[in-house]
Enzyme design. Structure first.
Site, PDB file in Angstrom:
ATOM      1  N   HIS A 146       0.832  -1.214   0.000  1.00 34.70           N
ATOM      2  CA  HIS A 146       0.000   0.000   0.000  1.00 34.70           C
ATOM      3  C   HIS A 146       0.870   1.269   0.000  1.00 34.70           C
ATOM      4  CE1 HIS A 146      -2.999   2.982   1.019  1.00 34.70           C
ATOM      5  NE2 HIS A 146      -2.287   3.320   2.078  1.00 34.70           N
ATOM      6  N   HIS A 151       1.202   5.107  -2.302  1.00 26.41           N
ATOM      7  CA  HIS A 151       1.650   6.474  -1.997  1.00 26.41           C
ATOM      8  C   HIS A 151       2.952   6.887  -2.696  1.00 26.41           C
ATOM      9  CE1 HIS A 151      -1.469   7.363   0.898  1.00 26.41           C
ATOM     10  NE2 HIS A 151      -1.264   6.199   1.491  1.00 26.41           N
ATOM     11  N   GLU A 192      -6.724   9.032  -0.601  1.00 27.62           N
ATOM     12  CA  GLU A 192      -6.779   7.581  -0.398  1.00 27.62           C
ATOM     13  C   GLU A 192      -7.787   6.900  -1.329  1.00 27.62           C
ATOM     14  OE1 GLU A 192      -4.844   5.637   1.244  1.00 27.62           O
ATOM     15  OE2 GLU A 192      -3.922   6.787   2.858  1.00 27.62           O
ATOM     16  N   SER A 211      -3.860   0.542  -4.575  1.00 22.30           N
ATOM     17  CA  SER A 211      -3.084  -0.560  -4.003  1.00 22.30           C
ATOM     18  C   SER A 211      -3.986  -1.729  -3.632  1.00 22.30           C
ATOM     19  CB  SER A 211      -2.314  -0.079  -2.771  1.00 22.30           C
ATOM     20  OG  SER A 211      -3.203   0.411  -1.795  1.00 22.30           O
TER      21      SER A 211
HETATM   22 FE   LIG Z   1      -2.540   5.258   2.937  1.00 25.89          FE
END
Ligand SMILES: [Fe+2]
Length: 280
Positions: A146, A151, A192, A211
């Protein structure tokens, strides 16, 4: 003295003592790290490298169809390894060269004020452990898949890096817990789990969506609502299931403009005046 790793009873690794020991050993690397020092390598196992290879390959294929252009451009610049788990040290170095953002190891979840506040200093706090091998396409918590595929690929884009830093500054101006919660919900529904209209299609730009193998298949079936900061900032969400409602920016330029303005303007006064207006 160190904190012992605790996993909730419904965690995929809860009754796997070898996984818990592994998580603890990797957490110890993050706990021992001090800003400015060289980030030590983690010796990932063949099993962990294999999991990364499978998951990152499957995600990359989905990204070509479903990710927004700016994310894909960032990923094309970062060029993550495909055959093994990347080291945070190498990702940190490359992201820093591209956008001046630091990736800093932490043992696990950190207090939200610390996590958001560090973004103001262009520092992203990242875990390093790998999800449990029994469920390669699922994790109940942020793991290195993730953090890095979601990110770090975003932070390789200067446009997203600026938004992350602006978010961090906004969080520092949210001095009350209520104002920070409103801010963190907007962060959740944008950086997100945000979607954006591009080329007549709904594309994902949020790190959580990008992700998540399963959610990338499902997010277009969610209820896609028009951009609405008040609704984003007050809507409850459940991190353990696919998001039933997502918020769409009408274009990437509009996303940058609207989210950038929100982060630039946000403070206690903004929160109180808008909430007061909503309650009137
Ligand atoms: Fe996150």
């Amino acid at each position: 003295m160190r904190a012992t790793l605790e996993l909730p009873a419904d965690h995929p690794g809860f009754s796997d003592p070898a996984y818990r020991r592994r998580r603890q050993a990797i957490a110890d690397v993050g706990a021992a790290y001090r800003p400015g020092a060289t980030i030590p390598d983690v010796e990932y196992t063949a099993e962990e490298d294999e999991l990364w290879k499978v998951v990152s390959g499957q995600l990359a294929a989905k990204h070509r169809r479903l990710a927004c252009g700016e994310y894909l451009a960032g990923a094309a610049r970062l060029v993550l390894p495909t055959e093994r788990v990347p080291q945070l040290g190498e990702v940190n170095q490359r992201v820093y060269e591209l956008t001046g953002f630091h990736i800093r190891p932490v043992p696990g979840l950190v207090p939200v004020r610390d996590f958001y506040g560090s973004l103001a200093e262009r520092t992203f706090m990242s875990t390093q452990y790998v999800r449990h091998h029994s469920v390669p396409f699922y994790t109940p918590e942020p793991d290195i898949v993730h953090e890095i595929i979601g990110h770090a690929n975003m932070l390789a884009s200067q446009v997203f890096a600026q938004l992350y830093q602006a978010a961090g500054r906004a969080s520092l101006r949210a001095t009350s817990d209520e104002a920070l919660e409103f801010f963190s919900k907007v962060f959740w529904f944008t950086l997100e789990f945000g979607v954006v209209r591009e080329g007549g299609e709904v594309k994902a730009y949020g790190a959580g969506l990008l992700s998540s193998y399963g959610e990338l298949d499902a997010f277009r079936q969610a209820e896609i609502r028009a951009w609405d900061l008040m609704e984003m900032g007050t809507r409850p969400y459940d991190i353990t299931r696919y998001q039933p409602v997502l918020f769409e920016a009408p274009s990437f330029d509009e996303l940058v403009c609207r989210l950038g303005s929100f982060f630039a303007d946000y403070d206690e006064h903004w929160y109180r005046s808008q909430m007061g207006r909503g309650a009137a």
